[in-house]
Design an enzyme around this catalytic site. Sequence first.
Site, PDB file in Angstrom:
ATOM      1  N   MET A  93       0.795  -1.228   0.000  1.00 43.84           N
ATOM      2  CA  MET A  93       0.000   0.000   0.000  1.00 43.84           C
ATOM      3  C   MET A  93       0.833   1.287   0.000  1.00 43.84           C
ATOM      4  SD  MET A  93      -2.891  -1.257  -0.366  1.00 43.84           S
ATOM      5  CE  MET A  93      -4.039   0.097  -0.115  1.00 43.84           C
ATOM      6  N   ARG A  94       2.027   1.239  -0.562  1.00 43.31           N
ATOM      7  CA  ARG A  94       2.831   2.457  -0.708  1.00 43.31           C
ATOM      8  C   ARG A  94       3.103   2.689  -2.189  1.00 43.31           C
ATOM      9  NH1 ARG A  94       2.310   5.119   3.689  1.00 43.31           N
ATOM     10  NH2 ARG A  94       3.985   6.472   2.947  1.00 43.31           N
ATOM     11  N   HIS A 112      -3.866  -5.403  -9.605  1.00 38.53           N
ATOM     12  CA  HIS A 112      -4.900  -4.415  -9.271  1.00 38.53           C
ATOM     13  C   HIS A 112      -6.266  -5.076  -9.474  1.00 38.53           C
ATOM     14  CE1 HIS A 112      -6.662  -0.517  -8.624  1.00 38.53           C
ATOM     15  NE2 HIS A 112      -7.446  -0.744  -9.656  1.00 38.53           N
ATOM     16  N   VAL A 147       0.452   5.633 -11.213  1.00 39.20           N
ATOM     17  CA  VAL A 147      -0.157   4.591 -10.374  1.00 39.20           C
ATOM     18  C   VAL A 147      -1.172   3.753 -11.177  1.00 39.20           C
ATOM     19  CG1 VAL A 147      -1.610   4.185  -8.331  1.00 39.20           C
ATOM     20  CG2 VAL A 147       0.195   5.913  -8.261  1.00 39.20           C
ATOM     21  N   GLU A 177      -7.830 -13.126  -8.972  1.00 34.74           N
ATOM     22  CA  GLU A 177      -6.452 -12.656  -8.719  1.00 34.74           C
ATOM     23  C   GLU A 177      -5.533 -13.832  -8.435  1.00 34.74           C
ATOM     24  OE1 GLU A 177      -5.921  -9.384  -5.954  1.00 34.74           O
ATOM     25  OE2 GLU A 177      -7.982  -8.754  -6.247  1.00 34.74           O
TER      26      GLU A 177
HETATM   27  C1  GRF Z   1      -5.756  -7.394  -3.648  1.00 34.01           C
HETATM   28  O1  GRF Z   1      -7.111  -7.200  -3.922  1.00 34.01           O
HETATM   29  C2  GRF Z   1      -4.898  -6.693  -4.655  1.00 34.01           C
HETATM   30  O2  GRF Z   1      -5.464  -6.668  -5.937  1.00 34.01           O
HETATM   31  C3  GRF Z   1      -4.822  -5.298  -4.112  1.00 34.01           C
HETATM   32  O3  GRF Z   1      -4.728  -5.479  -2.712  1.00 34.01           O
HETATM   33  C4  GRF Z   1      -5.345  -6.703  -2.347  1.00 34.01           C
HETATM   34  C5  GRF Z   1      -4.315  -7.482  -1.599  1.00 34.01           C
HETATM   35  O4  GRF Z   1      -4.849  -8.672  -1.048  1.00 34.01           O
HETATM   36  N1  GRF Z   1      -3.707  -4.583  -4.705  1.00 34.01           N
HETATM   37  P1  GRF Z   1      -3.892  -9.738  -0.412  1.00 34.01           P
HETATM   38  O5  GRF Z   1      -3.066  -9.004   0.662  1.00 34.01           O
HETATM   39  O6  GRF Z   1      -3.026 -10.309  -1.462  1.00 34.01           O
HETATM   40  O7  GRF Z   1      -4.791 -10.762   0.223  1.00 34.01           O
END
Ligand code: GRF
Length: 218
Positions: A93-94, A112, A147, A177
């Site tokens: 988150m940075r 993402h 970003v 994902e």
């Molecule tokens: C995921 O939804 C990813 O796409 C986003 O942050 C979330 C991270 O989830 N960037 P995790 O920590 O991998 O469970």
Amino acid sequence: MAERRRTAVLISGRGSNLRTLIEACGRPAASAEIALVISNRADAAGIEHARAAGIATEVIPHGAFATQVGFDNAIDRTLHEQAISVVCLAGFMRVLSPWFVERWRDRLLNIHPSLLPAFRGLDTHRRVLAAGVRFTGCTVHLVRAEVDAGPIVAQAAVPVHQDDTEHSLAARVLEAEHRCYPIALELLASGRVRVIGERTVIDDGTAPDAVMLNPASP
Ligand code: GRF
């Protein structure tokens, strides 16, 4: 077999994508090895996935640095000390500085939870629901200074249901994902991703500019 690419995963929280990358890289044929996990938060639950798998971990708290470049430098140094050649951002988150992004150009992946270039940024699922789109999904892309932008390596689409909440939609996208990221890492680590302009060509004979996955297929 060619030597596996030493890969680092950068996290800030839960680490479910990290877990699937660790699992996928446990296959004998995998081209990447998760060799290091870096978290900017000491309390990130994902660190436990790394420890359980015997993977080296480092906590580099962003708050300990006066500048962004100081923080990015510390990450870069750690990556080099550990002879890392590929980096995956997974819920990190940075925002990384343009300097760092350039240094790791085309060796730095991010995931993402939308079909980029739609819905960049935070609060993705809330905005997807508000927009009334019928499909969303996830994207794994090479990172650029802007970003949530950069050449797309893999995408997966999922339907948006009428009765979806942010929670139910996030869960469906997360499943996608978990399918997408290991495939994208394998493509990159095995040298099959060619970057042409701001698009990628996958050298697997089919040469699509993105790998489309149907999350419902086996
Ligand atoms: C995921 O939804 C990813 O796409 C986003 O942050 C979330 C991270 O989830 N960037 P995790 O920590 O991998 O469970």
